[in-house]
Motif scaffolding. Structure first.
Motif, PDB file in Angstrom:
ATOM      1  N   VAL A 157       3.474  65.268 152.134  1.00  0.00           N
ATOM      2  CA  VAL A 157       3.721  64.526 153.376  1.00  0.00           C
ATOM      3  C   VAL A 157       2.833  63.289 153.509  1.00  0.00           C
ATOM      4  O   VAL A 157       3.285  62.237 153.974  1.00  0.00           O
ATOM      5  N   GLN A 158       1.585  63.391 153.111  1.00  0.00           N
ATOM      6  CA  GLN A 158       0.639  62.286 153.318  1.00  0.00           C
ATOM      7  C   GLN A 158       1.105  60.956 152.724  1.00  0.00           C
ATOM      8  O   GLN A 158       0.961  59.911 153.377  1.00  0.00           O
ATOM      9  N   ASP A 181      12.937  81.152 148.714  1.00  0.00           N
ATOM     10  CA  ASP A 181      13.150  79.706 148.759  1.00  0.00           C
ATOM     11  C   ASP A 181      13.783  79.347 150.097  1.00  0.00           C
ATOM     12  O   ASP A 181      14.713  80.024 150.547  1.00  0.00           O
ATOM     13  N   TRP A 182      13.281  78.286 150.701  1.00  0.00           N
ATOM     14  CA  TRP A 182      13.875  77.846 151.955  1.00  0.00           C
ATOM     15  C   TRP A 182      13.768  76.333 152.100  1.00  0.00           C
ATOM     16  O   TRP A 182      12.967  75.684 151.438  1.00  0.00           O
ATOM     17  N   VAL A 183      14.619  75.807 152.964  1.00  0.00           N
ATOM     18  CA  VAL A 183      14.570  74.398 153.339  1.00  0.00           C
ATOM     19  C   VAL A 183      13.955  74.325 154.728  1.00  0.00           C
ATOM     20  O   VAL A 183      14.380  75.032 155.647  1.00  0.00           O
ATOM     21  N   TRP A 184      12.949  73.473 154.857  1.00  0.00           N
ATOM     22  CA  TRP A 184      12.183  73.375 156.103  1.00  0.00           C
ATOM     23  C   TRP A 184      12.200  71.920 156.559  1.00  0.00           C
ATOM     24  O   TRP A 184      11.765  71.025 155.831  1.00  0.00           O
ATOM     25  N   THR A 185      12.699  71.698 157.761  1.00  0.00           N
ATOM     26  CA  THR A 185      12.776  70.349 158.315  1.00  0.00           C
ATOM     27  C   THR A 185      12.009  70.286 159.629  1.00  0.00           C
ATOM     28  O   THR A 185      12.103  71.205 160.453  1.00  0.00           O
ATOM     29  N   ILE A 203      12.691  66.760 149.908  1.00  0.00           N
ATOM     30  CA  ILE A 203      14.128  66.544 149.799  1.00  0.00           C
ATOM     31  C   ILE A 203      14.506  65.208 150.429  1.00  0.00           C
ATOM     32  O   ILE A 203      15.213  64.398 149.840  1.00  0.00           O
ATOM     33  N   ASP A 204      14.009  64.974 151.643  1.00  0.00           N
ATOM     34  CA  ASP A 204      14.387  63.760 152.363  1.00  0.00           C
ATOM     35  C   ASP A 204      13.360  63.503 153.463  1.00  0.00           C
ATOM     36  O   ASP A 204      12.616  64.402 153.860  1.00  0.00           O
ATOM     37  N   ILE A 259      11.053  65.186 158.222  1.00  0.00           N
ATOM     38  CA  ILE A 259      10.736  65.491 156.832  1.00  0.00           C
ATOM     39  C   ILE A 259      11.488  66.762 156.462  1.00  0.00           C
ATOM     40  O   ILE A 259      11.425  67.755 157.194  1.00  0.00           O
ATOM     41  N   THR A 260      12.201  66.735 155.353  1.00  0.00           N
ATOM     42  CA  THR A 260      12.907  67.920 154.870  1.00  0.00           C
ATOM     43  C   THR A 260      12.313  68.328 153.528  1.00  0.00           C
ATOM     44  O   THR A 260      12.263  67.526 152.595  1.00  0.00           O
TER      45      THR A 260
END
Length: 213
Positions: A199-200, A162-166, A9-10, A58-59
């Motif tokens: 992420v990498q 579903d979830w948002v993980w930051t 996401i961001d 990181i989101t």
């Protein structure tokens, strides 16, 4: 039927952020990454100086079955989690379907899996019928006016959430390191692989350095 999925996401920061934060003690800040910065990043990771890696964010948008999401939710440090609630949302129900059913491990091992079960195909057929029936009952309850917070009781652990993980790079690397291990559940390893794929590319030098230790 749905698959485990992770999408970016961001993000905030990059490899240069890690190097700059490490040098702030000397009141130095650079605009471009060079080989010296990469060397510094490697040094930080090798000597477990992890605080500079935490000055990142990181989101992610994540999707996984309940049984896996609850394992992942145990990771708390440096992470924030917000999930679609089945108390409020009664549409978009999906289920995870494994490629096959694994047997129980041999001997005294109490967790994990063995090879493909000899009756895997049969159990796949039974499972497909089961989740369809669960969904039918759920839909019937919703259409009949049952509150979603109660109707969800009939949905199995294979339901997708579903979830948002930051979190920071350090936090997500810790998730990856534990869940990629060959002792982790196969589905957790799959999640870890997808996590690395997302992420990498954002922190290529930092991720490599953390992996090399």
């Amino acid at each position: 039927m749905a698959e485990i999925n992770i999408e970016l996401i961001d993000s905030m920061g990059c490899d240069l952020t890690v190097a700059n934060v490490a040098r702030v003690s000397f009141n130095r800040w650079k605009e471009e990454l060079d080989e010296g910065d990469v060397g510094l990043i490697n040094y930080l990771a090798r000597h477990a100086h992890t605080s500079p890696f935490r000055h990142t964010a990181i989101t992610l948008s994540c999707k996984a079955p309940v049984f896996l999401a609850r394992q992942l939710g145990k990771h708390q440090v440096g992470l924030s989690w917000n999930e679609v609630s089945r108390r409020y949302v009664d549409a978009g129900i999906e289920f995870f379907v494994p490629d096959n059913w694994r047997s129980r491990p041999d001997g005294s091992v109490k967790q994990g899996s063995g090879g493909v079960h000899s009756h895997s195909e049969y159990f796949s057929h039974e499972y497909q019928q089961f989740v369809v029936r669960c969904k039918d009952i759920y839909d019937e309850m919703i259409e009949g006016g049952v509150a979603p917070e109660m109707a969800r009781m009939v949905l199995p652990q294979s339901m997708m959430v579903d979830w948002v993980w930051t979190g920071s790079l350090t936090a997500f690397f810790h998730v990856w390191r534990l869940r990629i291990d060959n002792h982790a559940q196969k589905e957790a390893q799959e999640f870890a692989q997808k996590l690395e794929e997302v992420v990498q590319p954002i922190f290529p030098h930092s991720w490599k350095a953390l992996k090399n230790g």
